[in-house]
Design an enzyme around this catalytic site. Structure first.
Site, PDB file in Angstrom:
ATOM      1  CG  HIS A 161      -0.236   0.041   2.535  1.00  0.00           C
ATOM      2  ND1 HIS A 161       0.215   1.214   3.121  1.00  0.00           N
ATOM      3  CD2 HIS A 161       0.085  -0.957   3.400  1.00  0.00           C
ATOM      4  CE1 HIS A 161       0.779   0.938   4.279  1.00  0.00           C
ATOM      5  NE2 HIS A 161       0.721  -0.385   4.483  1.00  0.00           N
ATOM      6  CB  CYS A 182       1.765  -3.542   5.402  1.00  0.00           C
ATOM      7  SG  CYS A 182       0.160  -4.254   5.833  1.00  0.00           S
TER       8      CYS A 182
END
Length: 270
Positions: A228, A244
């Site tokens: 992301h 992440c």
């Protein structure tokens, strides 16, 4: 009549490479009006050509050709991603061309052979290649993430397209290694706190400035891990996330357009 019947019922010989076999006209649904032809011949002028009326059951011929296809057809084998090479680029299993019977052509050859009544030559099996649908060249996108050096590499099959500096997980919350895939893509996502101690008490963050996911989310098959954007570009190049893979927002938006759900993602510790 006996001589005509003997010649007409002789089997048709078919070959493919080293295989040779025979099929009788009767199995192909063929019949001939031999008695009528002999009657016409008895009343014809000397040296006249008297046709032999031959009936062919095309349904029976197509059925036989379908059986040949089941016997000789071989499916194509698509290229598969098998892992990473020593330089951490994607490697693929070899694609293989298959084969199948060219059914319309084989039906034409058999019908022509039956009507010719000449059985002295072998009939070649009509075979056509079946190309693989997926090869290494058209495999599509593959992502390789090097956790230790905080880099993301996008490949088109075996060819490197572009690389990025990213942020990966902290020592306490490491980005998992292994083979994963993108299972969801979302534009302007809402950030929802995961079921983890570090997120306890935090509330969802709607799309907009300051959203921890930036403007694009590419969720992986690893639990609560995705690629992301980030509003904190200073974290890129470091082990700074909770597992992440963070990217600069413009680069995450670009990557989002290059990959699909199902794109393989390999994460290594290098």
């Amino acid at each position: 009549e006996a001589e005509l019947a003997r010649r007409f019922t002789q089997p048709i010989r078919i070959f493919h490479r080293q295989n040779v076999w025979s099929v009788s006209p009767r199995r192909l649904g063929a019949s001939a009006s031999i008695g009528e032809a002999v009657e016409r011949a008895l009343g014809a002028r000397p040296d006249a050509r008297v046709p032999l009326d031959i009936q062919v059951n095309r349904r029976a011929v197509r059925r036989y050709v379908a059986n040949l296809n089941r016997r000789f057809a071989r499916p194509a084998k698509n290229a598969e991603l098998v892992g990473l090479s020593d330089d951490l680029s994607p490697t693929f299993g070899e694609a293989r061309t298959g084969r199948r019977i060219d059914r319309p052509e084989m039906v034409r050859r058999l019908v022509r052979a039956i009507r010719s009544t000449y059985r002295g030559m072998q009939l070649q099996l009509a075979v056509e290649p079946v190309p693989p649908r997926v090869t290494a060249a058209n495999f599509g996108s593959v992502i390789v993430i090097r956790r230790g050096s905080n880099r993301l590499f996008l490949y088109d099959g075996p060819n490197l397209v572009r690389s990025f500096v990213v942020a990966t997980g902290q020592a306490e919350y490491p980005t998992p290694t292994g083979a994963f895939e993108i299972i969801v893509k979302e534009e302007n996502p809402t950030w929802n706190p995961p079921a983890s101690d570090w997120a306890e008490g935090l509330l969802p963050v709607p799309p907009g400035p300051g959203n921890p996911l930036g403007t694009r989310w590419m969720g992986l098959s690893a639990y609560a891990v995705g690629i992301h954007g980030t509003p904190d570009p200073a974290s890129l190049g470091y082990s700074a996330s909770h597992g992440c893979i963070r990217m600069a927002i413009p680069e995450a938006e670009w990557l989002f357009e290059q990959v699909d759900v199902g794109t393989p993602v390999h994460i290594v510790s290098a």
